[in-house]
Scaffold this motif. Structure first.
Motif, PDB file in Angstrom:
ATOM      1  N   CYS A 159       0.841  -1.187   0.000  1.00 35.83           N
ATOM      2  CA  CYS A 159       0.000   0.000   0.000  1.00 35.83           C
ATOM      3  C   CYS A 159       0.878   1.239   0.000  1.00 35.83           C
ATOM      4  N   THR A 160       0.365   2.322  -0.582  1.00 33.73           N
ATOM      5  CA  THR A 160       1.132   3.574  -0.548  1.00 33.73           C
ATOM      6  C   THR A 160       0.468   4.545   0.423  1.00 33.73           C
ATOM      7  N   ALA A 161       1.274   5.467   0.923  1.00 37.11           N
ATOM      8  CA  ALA A 161       0.727   6.526   1.768  1.00 37.11           C
ATOM      9  C   ALA A 161       1.576   7.766   1.553  1.00 37.11           C
ATOM     10  N   GLY A 162       0.988   8.916   1.825  1.00 35.93           N
ATOM     11  CA  GLY A 162       1.727  10.164   1.647  1.00 35.93           C
ATOM     12  C   GLY A 162       1.379  11.130   2.754  1.00 35.93           C
ATOM     13  N   PHE A 163       1.780  12.377   2.560  1.00 36.03           N
ATOM     14  CA  PHE A 163       1.585  13.380   3.594  1.00 36.03           C
ATOM     15  C   PHE A 163       1.213  14.674   2.898  1.00 36.03           C
ATOM     16  N   ILE A 164      -0.060  15.085   3.027  1.00 33.83           N
ATOM     17  CA  ILE A 164      -0.502  16.326   2.378  1.00 33.83           C
ATOM     18  C   ILE A 164      -1.026  17.254   3.454  1.00 33.83           C
ATOM     19  N   ASP A 165      -0.490  18.480   3.508  1.00 36.22           N
ATOM     20  CA  ASP A 165      -1.037  19.474   4.447  1.00 36.22           C
ATOM     21  C   ASP A 165      -1.113  18.935   5.861  1.00 36.22           C
ATOM     22  N   GLU A 166       0.004  18.405   6.359  1.00 36.51           N
ATOM     23  CA  GLU A 166       0.075  17.913   7.738  1.00 36.51           C
ATOM     24  C   GLU A 166      -0.857  16.737   8.027  1.00 36.51           C
ATOM     25  N   THR A 167      -1.388  16.079   6.998  1.00 32.71           N
ATOM     26  CA  THR A 167      -2.245  14.908   7.253  1.00 32.71           C
ATOM     27  C   THR A 167      -1.688  13.701   6.528  1.00 32.71           C
ATOM     28  N   PRO A 168      -1.546  12.564   7.227  1.00 37.55           N
ATOM     29  CA  PRO A 168      -1.157  11.353   6.502  1.00 37.55           C
ATOM     30  C   PRO A 168      -2.311  10.917   5.608  1.00 37.55           C
ATOM     31  N   VAL A 169      -1.980  10.547   4.391  1.00 42.23           N
ATOM     32  CA  VAL A 169      -2.990  10.270   3.369  1.00 42.23           C
ATOM     33  C   VAL A 169      -2.732   8.885   2.800  1.00 42.23           C
ATOM     34  N   LEU A 170      -3.786   8.100   2.616  1.00 46.15           N
ATOM     35  CA  LEU A 170      -3.622   6.710   2.179  1.00 46.15           C
ATOM     36  C   LEU A 170      -3.876   6.551   0.690  1.00 46.15           C
ATOM     37  N   ASP A 171      -3.080   5.724   0.044  1.00 47.08           N
ATOM     38  CA  ASP A 171      -3.314   5.313  -1.336  1.00 47.08           C
ATOM     39  C   ASP A 171      -3.348   6.510  -2.291  1.00 47.08           C
ATOM     40  N   LEU A 172      -2.170   6.934  -2.729  1.00 47.26           N
ATOM     41  CA  LEU A 172      -2.083   8.123  -3.575  1.00 47.26           C
ATOM     42  C   LEU A 172      -2.418   7.796  -5.011  1.00 47.26           C
ATOM     43  N   ASN A 173      -3.151   8.701  -5.667  1.00 42.96           N
ATOM     44  CA  ASN A 173      -3.343   8.519  -7.112  1.00 42.96           C
ATOM     45  C   ASN A 173      -2.299   9.353  -7.847  1.00 42.96           C
ATOM     46  N   SER A 174      -2.325   9.341  -9.182  1.00 41.66           N
ATOM     47  CA  SER A 174      -1.185   9.925  -9.902  1.00 41.66           C
ATOM     48  C   SER A 174      -1.099  11.433  -9.734  1.00 41.66           C
ATOM     49  N   VAL A 175      -2.237  12.111  -9.553  1.00 40.07           N
ATOM     50  CA  VAL A 175      -2.196  13.568  -9.351  1.00 40.07           C
ATOM     51  C   VAL A 175      -1.453  13.880  -8.056  1.00 40.07           C
ATOM     52  N   GLU A 177       0.623  11.831  -6.460  1.00 37.80           N
ATOM     53  CA  GLU A 177       2.000  11.352  -6.530  1.00 37.80           C
ATOM     54  C   GLU A 177       2.893  12.334  -7.261  1.00 37.80           C
ATOM     55  N   SER A 178       2.374  12.924  -8.351  1.00 44.83           N
ATOM     56  CA  SER A 178       3.235  13.770  -9.162  1.00 44.83           C
ATOM     57  C   SER A 178       3.440  15.146  -8.544  1.00 44.83           C
ATOM     58  N   SER A 179       2.694  15.476  -7.528  1.00 38.53           N
ATOM     59  CA  SER A 179       2.919  16.753  -6.859  1.00 38.53           C
ATOM     60  C   SER A 179       4.263  16.730  -6.150  1.00 38.53           C
ATOM     61  N   ILE A 180       5.027  17.806  -6.279  1.00 40.87           N
ATOM     62  CA  ILE A 180       6.400  17.779  -5.767  1.00 40.87           C
ATOM     63  C   ILE A 180       6.435  17.659  -4.265  1.00 40.87           C
ATOM     64  N   GLU A 181       5.443  18.261  -3.599  1.00 45.48           N
ATOM     65  CA  GLU A 181       5.559  18.337  -2.143  1.00 45.48           C
ATOM     66  C   GLU A 181       5.072  17.092  -1.429  1.00 45.48           C
ATOM     67  N   THR A 182       4.455  16.165  -2.146  1.00 46.99           N
ATOM     68  CA  THR A 182       3.898  14.995  -1.457  1.00 46.99           C
ATOM     69  C   THR A 182       4.895  13.862  -1.417  1.00 46.99           C
ATOM     70  N   PRO A 183       5.349  13.481  -0.222  1.00 47.01           N
ATOM     71  CA  PRO A 183       6.203  12.291  -0.155  1.00 47.01           C
ATOM     72  C   PRO A 183       5.381  11.046  -0.433  1.00 47.01           C
ATOM     73  N   ASP A 184       6.021  10.047  -1.009  1.00 51.70           N
ATOM     74  CA  ASP A 184       5.316   8.875  -1.486  1.00 51.70           C
ATOM     75  C   ASP A 184       5.971   7.648  -0.892  1.00 51.70           C
ATOM     76  N   LEU A 185       5.287   6.990   0.041  1.00 48.28           N
ATOM     77  CA  LEU A 185       5.871   5.845   0.743  1.00 48.28           C
ATOM     78  C   LEU A 185       5.117   4.588   0.334  1.00 48.28           C
ATOM     79  N   THR A 186       5.842   3.562  -0.102  1.00 47.17           N
ATOM     80  CA  THR A 186       5.214   2.284  -0.444  1.00 47.17           C
ATOM     81  C   THR A 186       5.690   1.244   0.549  1.00 47.17           C
ATOM     82  N   VAL A 187       4.738   0.513   1.123  1.00 49.67           N
ATOM     83  CA  VAL A 187       5.076  -0.510   2.108  1.00 49.67           C
ATOM     84  C   VAL A 187       4.444  -1.833   1.676  1.00 49.67           C
ATOM     85  N   ALA A 188       5.198  -2.927   1.768  1.00 49.35           N
ATOM     86  CA  ALA A 188       4.619  -4.252   1.520  1.00 49.35           C
ATOM     87  C   ALA A 188       4.778  -5.064   2.796  1.00 49.35           C
TER      88      ALA A 188
END
Lengths: 245, 271
Positions: A159-175, A177-188
């Motif tokens: 599963c992937t997760a990111g961080f947008i505006d001080e909130t952890p966010v689950l399952d990023l879509n391509s919009v 993911e492609s944003s520069i400020e969003t870190p993209d973490l994939t965990v299996a």
């Protein structure tokens, strides 16, 4: 350049989900006739088709290993998968990297010593790209391997997760993911033990925030495990019905 | 091609027994890095890093090229890692997989984390930009190439000076190094890689593995952090699955280690 709002003040993302919601998952095993195992996996708009062949004789006799199986993964992105048609060369580093991550993840999960002197091939095709390439490939490959009847220690759920505006966010879509400020973490994760088989992250995230993002991703993996399990049961019930006639 | 000599069972058993008692075969503590020595070379973009016995050389050079069509205002940075038979007897020109690993690691750590300001490399938008080439040559492989290569690359980038440019509308004049002082690159932050190796069933951990430890490991993990305690990259692929607690502990240890390594990098860059 106007910055698209990825997380609205009401807590809704660009596709209407909340921060901790997964995209809709549709998955089916046994979709191809010639492959030993196969699976079709959709997570939101990302679609992957996987074929598993094996265990079979290794193509290069020189690479044969006497005590365990060789895992071979090939990953292909269809030129029509993105909004602009783009044909990638076979040696593209990004493709090789994803194939290598999938291979290394499953080298740890498949009981290779059961299939000594043979080769297991996993062929992945990305049919539509909307973020979460690595996670969908791993989930689809798990389903296909189970369909092929290959011995594994456990499911591998990613599963992937990111961080947008001080909130952890689950399952990023391509919009997202492609944003520069969003870190993209994939965990299996291997669900039974809860241990982490793969952890990949690019782009910056402060170390104090890492924990919350990882925990959210691991939670997501548990939900995906349930979906994969249901798909396996559905395929098994299907087969049982056909055999009972 | 010579086959890689794997360590004997006795050697790996000795390593594991020692680790279970908290000792490493080269006398270090579990959380100790080997001695790090960073030396500059004859030109500004040349750096040699010595991490224990592992030696890596990084060279930065620049040329003027056209930018990519979809990114007309950004310069280009290319990474390339090379291993030759110098570094280990079993390496030859056909063994590309480890080179690709190091190259991809450098790309993720330095390009994806936006450490280098590529917009500052633009000369004339859409026509001329600087292309930086970072060549990393591995001279001696004694374990933990990734950390050494990353330190070498970032030091070389920070020490590198490019020729000064004056832009007048559509024409650009590139000044010779002798006419005007060359200019440093714009580097936002300094990412440093910290690698861990795990043994046994994954419960024994060491930092900065030596060659023997790398050959005997069952799992491995690299954390990349910068001086602001931001995690730039995480890389765990393959090997035995690790627990969430171990990952957390590794990140905490890495935060402390990065401070030490950063001090050495600062010294070398300002030298």
């Amino acid at each position: 350049m106007s910055r698209q709002e990825l997380l609205s003040p009401e807590g809704l993302r660009v596709d209407g989900r909340r921060a901790n919601e997964l995209r809709r998952i549709l998955c089916r095993a046994s979709v191809l006739n010639t492959a030993d195992g196969s699976a079709y996996y959709e997570q939101g708009n990302t679609k992957v088709l996987v074929a598993v062949f094996g265990p079979r004789e290794p193509r290069a006799r020189g690479q044969l290993q006497h005590d365990q199986a060789i895992i071979n993964v090939e990953f292909n992105i269809a030129p029509f998968s993105t909004s602009e048609r783009r044909k990638r060369s076979k040696g593209d580093k990004r493709l090789l990297e994803i194939a290598s991550f999938v291979r290394q993840t499953f080298e740890g999960a498949i009981q290779r010593s059961v299939y000594a002197r043979s080769q297991i091939d996993i062929y992945l095709h990305l049919l539509q790209h909307d973020g979460g390439t690595l996670e969908t490939c791993i989930n689809a490959a798990t389903l296909a391997l189970v369909d092929a009847g290959i011995s594994m220690d456990d499911y591998v759920c990613a599963c992937t997760a990111g961080f947008i505006d001080e909130t952890p966010v689950l399952d990023l879509n391509s919009v997202e993911e492609s944003s520069i400020e969003t870190p993209d973490l994939t965990v299996a994760v291997l669900p039974r033990s809860g241990n982490i088989a793969l952890l990949q992250m690019e782009s910056k995230l402060h170390s104090t925030k890492l924990d919350s993002v990882m925990e959210l991703a691991i939670e997501g993996c548990k939900h995906i495990h349930k979906k994969l399990d249901d798909a396996v049961l559905a395929a098994a019930n299907d087969l049982a019905e056909k055999l009972s006639h | 091609m010579v086959a890689e000599t794997e360590p004997s069972n006795i050697e790996t058993q000795f390593l594991l027994d020692a680790l279970q008692r908290g000792h490493r075969t080269d006398g270090r503590g579990i959380y100790d890095y080997r001695t790090l020595k960073i030396t500059g070379g004859s030109t500004s973009g040349l750096v040699t890093v010595q991490l224990g016995q592992t030696r890596v050389l990084a060279r930065v050079s620049c040329t003027v090229t056209r930018p990519y069509p979809d990114r007309p205002t950004e310069g280009i940075v290319q990474f390339n890692a090379e291993m030759s038979s110098l570094c280990a007897p079993h390496v030859d020109h056909t063994m590309r997989s480890q080179e690709v690993t190091v190259t991809r690691m450098l790309e993720r750590v330095l390009r994806q984390s936006r450490a280098i300001d590529t917009e500052a490399l633009c000369i004339v938008a859409g026509h001329k930009v600087w292309t930086l080439r970072v060549d990393v040559h591995i001279l001696d492989d004694a374990g933990n190439l990734v950390d050494a290569a990353a330190i070498a690359a970032i030091c070389a980038l920070r020490r590198f000076r490019r020729p000064d440019v004056t832009v007048d509308g559509e024409t650009a004049v590139i000044h010779d190094m002798r006419d005007r002082n060359p200019v440093p690159l714009s580097i936002h932050h300094t990412p440093v890689c910290v690698s861990f190796a795990f043994f046994g069933a994954g419960e024994l951990m060491v930092i900065d593995p030596s060659l023997l430890e790398e050959q005997a490991r069952v799992s491995w993990f690299t954390v990349t952090l910068n001086a602001h305690k931001e995690v730039c990259a995480l890389n765990k692929a393959g090997g035995v699955a690790l627990t969430h607690e171990q990952i957390k502990r590794c990140v905490q240890v890495a935060v402390a280690k990065v401070e030490e390594i950063n001090e050495k990098i600062q010294e070398a860059v300002n030298a």
